[in-house]
Design a protein around this motif. Sequence first.
Motif, PDB file in Angstrom:
ATOM      1  N   ASP A 114       0.857  -1.185   0.000  1.00  0.00           N
ATOM      2  CA  ASP A 114       0.000   0.000   0.000  1.00  0.00           C
ATOM      3  C   ASP A 114       0.894   1.237   0.000  1.00  0.00           C
ATOM      4  OD1 ASP A 114      -1.450   2.291   1.038  1.00  0.00           O
ATOM      5  OD2 ASP A 114      -3.050   0.904   1.610  1.00  0.00           O
ATOM      6  N   SER A 115       0.907   1.975  -1.111  1.00  0.00           N
ATOM      7  CA  SER A 115       1.828   3.109  -1.226  1.00  0.00           C
ATOM      8  C   SER A 115       1.506   4.224  -0.233  1.00  0.00           C
ATOM      9  CB  SER A 115       1.848   3.658  -2.657  1.00  0.00           C
ATOM     10  OG  SER A 115       0.646   4.316  -2.969  1.00  0.00           O
ATOM     11  N   ASP A 116       0.235   4.412   0.106  1.00  0.00           N
ATOM     12  CA  ASP A 116      -0.108   5.427   1.105  1.00  0.00           C
ATOM     13  C   ASP A 116       0.433   5.026   2.479  1.00  0.00           C
ATOM     14  OD1 ASP A 116      -1.456   7.152  -0.653  1.00  0.00           O
ATOM     15  OD2 ASP A 116      -3.328   6.032  -0.419  1.00  0.00           O
ATOM     16  N   ALA A 117       0.320   3.744   2.814  1.00  0.00           N
ATOM     17  CA  ALA A 117       0.861   3.257   4.089  1.00  0.00           C
ATOM     18  C   ALA A 117       2.393   3.350   4.091  1.00  0.00           C
ATOM     19  CB  ALA A 117       0.414   1.822   4.341  1.00  0.00           C
ATOM     20  N   GLN A 118       3.003   3.079   2.943  1.00  0.00           N
ATOM     21  CA  GLN A 118       4.458   3.198   2.845  1.00  0.00           C
ATOM     22  C   GLN A 118       4.891   4.643   3.068  1.00  0.00           C
ATOM     23  OE1 GLN A 118       4.938   1.513  -1.065  1.00  0.00           O
ATOM     24  NE2 GLN A 118       5.262  -0.559  -0.260  1.00  0.00           N
ATOM     25  N   TYR A 119       4.156   5.571   2.453  1.00  0.00           N
ATOM     26  CA  TYR A 119       4.459   6.987   2.668  1.00  0.00           C
ATOM     27  C   TYR A 119       4.282   7.356   4.143  1.00  0.00           C
ATOM     28  CZ  TYR A 119       3.717  11.960   3.011  1.00  0.00           C
ATOM     29  OH  TYR A 119       3.776  13.273   3.419  1.00  0.00           O
TER      30      TYR A 119
END
Length: 166
Positions: free
Chosen positions: A38-43
């Motif tokens: 999940d790119s939002d979670a990674q950010y």
Amino acid sequence: MKITKNIDLMLRGDFFGSGGPQAKRHFKWLRERAKEGDSDAQYDLGRCYRRGEGVRQNYKEALNWYTKASEQGNFEAKTMLGVMYYTGEGVVQDYKKSLNWWRLSAEQGDLTAQYNLGIMYERGHGVSQDNVMAHMHWCIVTLVTCRSNPGSINLSKKKDADRKIK
């Protein structure tokens, strides 16, 4: 689902920074989502590590998670990579890399990156100092902001000024 706003709410209060069991569960949940891609979670995980929110500050981990998110096209992560290279947080300060990350993010429409590019041209960081290019980047920010929020320009004052001139 964009989880960034939910995380922001938690990070503003003492709840997340207290290190209590709920904070630990939430951080574990966030890390699991990030590991699932999940790119939002990674950010968000990168931001937690960079700021030391809910976890011990760790610039290398922040860089790792921002890079993973940016590889998936997350423009916020690209902007933050630009910040880290500009300031030298956890990396050797490198204006050229910062410039590259901010250009990539600005191409995706990020106004913070666009503004930061103007700063780089104004100061000659990573590029030849160029006030015209600096103002161009800032004008783009202003134009996009005004188009997306036309009420931000108060034309009634201009009309009043025009009446006084006549």
